[in-house]
Structures are given as structure tokens and as C-alpha cells.
Design a protein around this motif. Structure first.
Motif, PDB file in Angstrom:
ATOM      1  N   ALA A 223       0.825  -1.205   0.000  1.00 58.49           N
ATOM      2  CA  ALA A 223       0.000   0.000   0.000  1.00 58.49           C
ATOM      3  C   ALA A 223       0.859   1.254   0.000  1.00 58.49           C
ATOM      4  CB  ALA A 223      -0.942  -0.017   1.198  1.00 58.49           C
TER       5      ALA A 223
ATOM      6  N   ILE B 180      -0.155   4.294  -2.449  1.00 59.21           N
ATOM      7  CA  ILE B 180      -0.888   5.425  -1.876  1.00 59.21           C
ATOM      8  C   ILE B 180       0.103   6.322  -1.130  1.00 59.21           C
ATOM      9  CG2 ILE B 180      -2.744   6.113  -0.317  1.00 59.21           C
ATOM     10  CD1 ILE B 180      -3.910   3.270  -0.726  1.00 59.21           C
TER      11      ILE B 180
ATOM     12  N   PRO C 185     -11.476   6.708   1.928  1.00 57.11           N
ATOM     13  CA  PRO C 185     -11.314   5.263   2.100  1.00 57.11           C
ATOM     14  C   PRO C 185     -11.773   4.457   0.878  1.00 57.11           C
ATOM     15  CG  PRO C 185     -12.280   6.260   4.057  1.00 57.11           C
ATOM     16  CD  PRO C 185     -12.272   7.313   2.994  1.00 57.11           C
TER      17      PRO C 185
ATOM     18  N   GLU D  82      -8.907   4.630  -1.607  1.00 57.09           N
ATOM     19  CA  GLU D  82      -7.785   3.791  -1.187  1.00 57.09           C
ATOM     20  C   GLU D  82      -8.087   2.314  -1.420  1.00 57.09           C
ATOM     21  OE1 GLU D  82      -6.501   4.706   2.750  1.00 57.09           O
ATOM     22  OE2 GLU D  82      -6.405   6.877   2.385  1.00 57.09           O
ATOM     23  N   LYS D  83      -9.311   1.915  -1.126  1.00 56.60           N
ATOM     24  CA  LYS D  83      -9.701   0.520  -1.332  1.00 56.60           C
ATOM     25  C   LYS D  83      -9.663   0.160  -2.819  1.00 56.60           C
ATOM     26  CE  LYS D  83     -13.541  -2.673  -0.342  1.00 56.60           C
ATOM     27  NZ  LYS D  83     -13.951  -3.014  -1.721  1.00 56.60           N
TER      28      LYS D  83
ATOM     29  N   THR E  29      -6.053  -0.005  -4.083  1.00 59.43           N
ATOM     30  CA  THR E  29      -5.388  -1.214  -3.582  1.00 59.43           C
ATOM     31  C   THR E  29      -5.841  -2.444  -4.347  1.00 59.43           C
ATOM     32  OG1 THR E  29      -5.195  -0.250  -1.372  1.00 59.43           O
ATOM     33  CG2 THR E  29      -4.985  -2.647  -1.543  1.00 59.43           C
TER      34      THR E  29
ATOM     35  N   LYS F 130      -1.997   4.308  -9.192  1.00 61.15           N
ATOM     36  CA  LYS F 130      -1.535   4.780  -7.895  1.00 61.15           C
ATOM     37  C   LYS F 130      -2.424   5.932  -7.423  1.00 61.15           C
ATOM     38  CE  LYS F 130       3.320   3.445  -8.397  1.00 61.15           C
ATOM     39  NZ  LYS F 130       4.733   3.906  -8.349  1.00 61.15           N
ATOM     40  N   LEU F 131      -2.346   6.220  -6.134  1.00 62.60           N
ATOM     41  CA  LEU F 131      -3.142   7.288  -5.532  1.00 62.60           C
ATOM     42  C   LEU F 131      -2.226   8.290  -4.846  1.00 62.60           C
ATOM     43  CD1 LEU F 131      -5.874   8.535  -4.655  1.00 62.60           C
ATOM     44  CD2 LEU F 131      -5.814   7.006  -2.666  1.00 62.60           C
TER      45      LEU F 131
ATOM     46  N   LYS G 158      -2.519  11.699  -2.495  1.00 61.34           N
ATOM     47  CA  LYS G 158      -3.455  12.454  -1.665  1.00 61.34           C
ATOM     48  C   LYS G 158      -2.830  13.815  -1.339  1.00 61.34           C
ATOM     49  CE  LYS G 158      -5.623  10.142   1.533  1.00 61.34           C
ATOM     50  NZ  LYS G 158      -6.999  10.129   0.969  1.00 61.34           N
TER      51      LYS G 158
END
Length: 310
Positions: free
Chosen positions: A13, A17, A55, A58-59, A62, A69-70, A72
């Protein structure tokens, strides 16, 4: 949880993230998106919808297993970066704002919290724009489960569909497959319970609409009469509409879908208004239960349409 197809291992993760600031924006968004799409979540601690969407993002990222990719970005902590991006054309007047970067450029965006189905579609679009594979092996797993079901291994198919749903709880095809597996095992109540437990965002998916029809037909099959006796009644009196209707249900219960459709079409031709249009309603239920491209369904729909508009 079992692994379902594919050769791509799930990335940690921390690699997928990241909290991004002005200092690492070029590296972790612009440069990184040359290799894999980067979804940028502009958020703030005081933002209520951000707490819902974060969330979910992110879920979803993943579960994409490294295909995206994330990044933030807290707009309060990075006001100068947010202002610079706004001056370059990104509409950051409200948050959350989510932007997909591919090869250094923004290619799609949305604002506000959205349903999981829309979020998944957004991420799939970004992955596809970056030349990636959106299946993550799940499509292959569904195909394998379908083959098991066709070969009569309903219990094995059910186990595979259940594993797919562990990976993707909103996978409509897997939900429908799990329903059909339970129907094949004679567990109609369990099949209906599974269908009723499907997430709201996929409740109107074609696969689940078909599953509804399949359950209805399965319940009818339990009460179907003997084919030979019903055939004799129809032969003795071709205008015995109730007998013809019951014959159609009995034929379908025995697996003669085409024969059932023919009997219902004949009944519709003789009296389309009988029993409040029961023949047409039953035909539509059968068509709904079949694959949209099934040649039997296509033929039946064409015949019904020609009668309606004759």
C-alpha cells in the motif's frame, strides 16, 4: 483469501498510496504517471465528503493491484500547489476533487463523493488510458467458473464465484454466477438470499436482472406438471389456454426452452389478452433469464415483436 488468476502481485500500500506535497508533486504525480496512471485526491480535514470518498479511493486503488496509484493532497497544507494547479486550469474551487493523470497530463476528473460503481468506472478508464489491464485476473476467474457450471460442477463454480466476490464485492457477473450455481444445486432460497444481498449499486445490472428471472423460473419449475399429460390436453383442445401455458412452464422446467417459447408464442397468437397478458409476461421473463445474445432469445423476441406490431 485465494488468488484469482493474473501474474501481477499486489504492491504494498505504501507504494500505491502516498501523501503528496509541493516538494514531491513532480516526482510522485507527473513523473510517476509516465509509468502508471496516478489518481490525485484533493481533500481537506474539514471536508465531510472527503472522509467518505478517501477510504473508497484507497480501497479501489489497492484492489487494482498496482495498475494505478493514488496521490493524496491536503489543499490546506499545500495551498500554493493548489493555486498553481488551479491557474493551469484544474477546477479546484470545491473538494473533494479527484483527477486522473496519465503520462503527465490530467485526462479525467470528478468532484464530490460518488457511488462505488462510478468510482470503479473512473479508475478503469484511467487504467485503460494508460494502456493497462483492468481485469486483474477476475474476468479469467469468471470464465473458469462459467465453464465449471456448464460442466455440472456447480459446487466448484460457487466456490470460485464466492472467491471473486471477496476480491470485488460489487462484481455483478460473479453475483449472478453464484446465484445460478445455487440454483443448479437446487438451493432456490439460498440463491434468492444471495441476490437480495447484492450491493445496491449493482442491483439493476443486467446480470442481476437475469438472475431475478432465473429464480422466478426455478420456483415455477417446482410446480410444473407432467409434460405428456399437458401435451395430451393441448392436442385434445388447442384453445385450452391454461393447459398450453402450463405446458410451456413444464417444457421449460425440463430444459426445453425453445419448446416453451413456441407454446407461449402460440398462446399469444391465439389470445394475447388471456389471463392479463400472461403469455407475453412469461415470454419476457424467459428472455430476461437468457443471455441477451442467445439465438433462442433473439428468435423469440423477433417473433413476439412481429406479432405485436402486425
Amino acid at each position: 483469501m485465494i488468488e484469482l488468476g493474473g501474474t501481477q502481485s499486489q504492491a504494498p500500500a505504501g507504494d500505491l498510496i502516498k501523501d503528496v506535497t509541493e516538494e514531491n508533486f513532480m516526482q510522485d504525480v507527473i513523473d510517476a504517471s509516465q509509468e502508471v496512471p496516478v489518481i490525485v485526491d484533493f481533500w481537506a480535514t474539514w471536508c465531510g465528503p472527503c472522509k467518505t470518498l478517501g477510504p473508497m479511493l484507497e480501497k479501489a486503488v489497492t484492489e487494482a493491484r498496482g495498475a494505478v496509484k493514488l496521490a493524496k493532497i491536503d489543499v490546506d497544507q499545500n495551498q500554493r500547489l493548489a493555486q498553481a494547479l488551479a491557474q493551469q486550469g484544474l477546477p479546484l474551487q470545491s473538494i473533494p476533487t479527484v483527477v486522473a493523470f496519465v503520462q503527465g497530463r490530467p485526462i479525467d476528473m470528478f468532484q464530490g463523493a460518488v457511488p462505488a460503481s462510478e468510482l470503479d468506472a473512473f479508475i478503469r478508464k484511467a487504467i485503460e488510458a494508460g494502456g493497462g489491464d483492468t481485469s486483474n485476473g477476475l474476468d479469467d476467474a469468471v470464465a473458469a467458473a462459467e465453464e465449471m457450471l456448464e460442466q455440472g460442477a456447480a459446487a466448484d463454480a460457487a466456490e470460485t464465484y464466492a472467491a471473486i466476490l471477496q476480491e470485488d464485492p460489487a462484481h455483478a457477473a460473479a453475483y449472478a454466477g453464484l446465484v445460478r450455481s445455487n440454483l443448479a444445486l437446487g438451493q432456490i432460497d439460498q440463491a434468492e438470499a444471495i441476490l437480495n444481498g447484492a450491493p445496491a449499486e449493482i442491483s439493476t445490472a443486467p446480470e442481476l436482472e437475469a438472475a431475478h428471472a432465473q429464480i422466478e423460473l426455478a420456483r415455477q419449475a417446482a410446480d410444473a406438471g407432467p409434460v405428456a399429460e399437458l401435451e395430451a390436453r393441448v392436442e385434445a383442445d388447442p384453445d385450452d389456454h391454461e393447459a398450453r401455458f402450463d405446458l410451456a412452464r413444464a417444457l421449460h422446467a425440463k430444459g426445453d426452452v425453445e419448446g416453451a417459447i413456441d407454446q407461449l408464442l402460440d398462446l399469444f397468437r391465439r389470445d394475447r389478452e388471456w389471463n392479463e397478458g400472461a403469455a407475453k409476461a412469461q415470454l419476457l421473463t424467459i428472455f430476461e433469464a437468457l443471455d441477451a445474445k442467445d439465438p433462442i432469445a433473439l428468435r423469440g423476441r423477433r417473433k413476439l415483436s412481429s406479432m405485436i406490431f402486425a
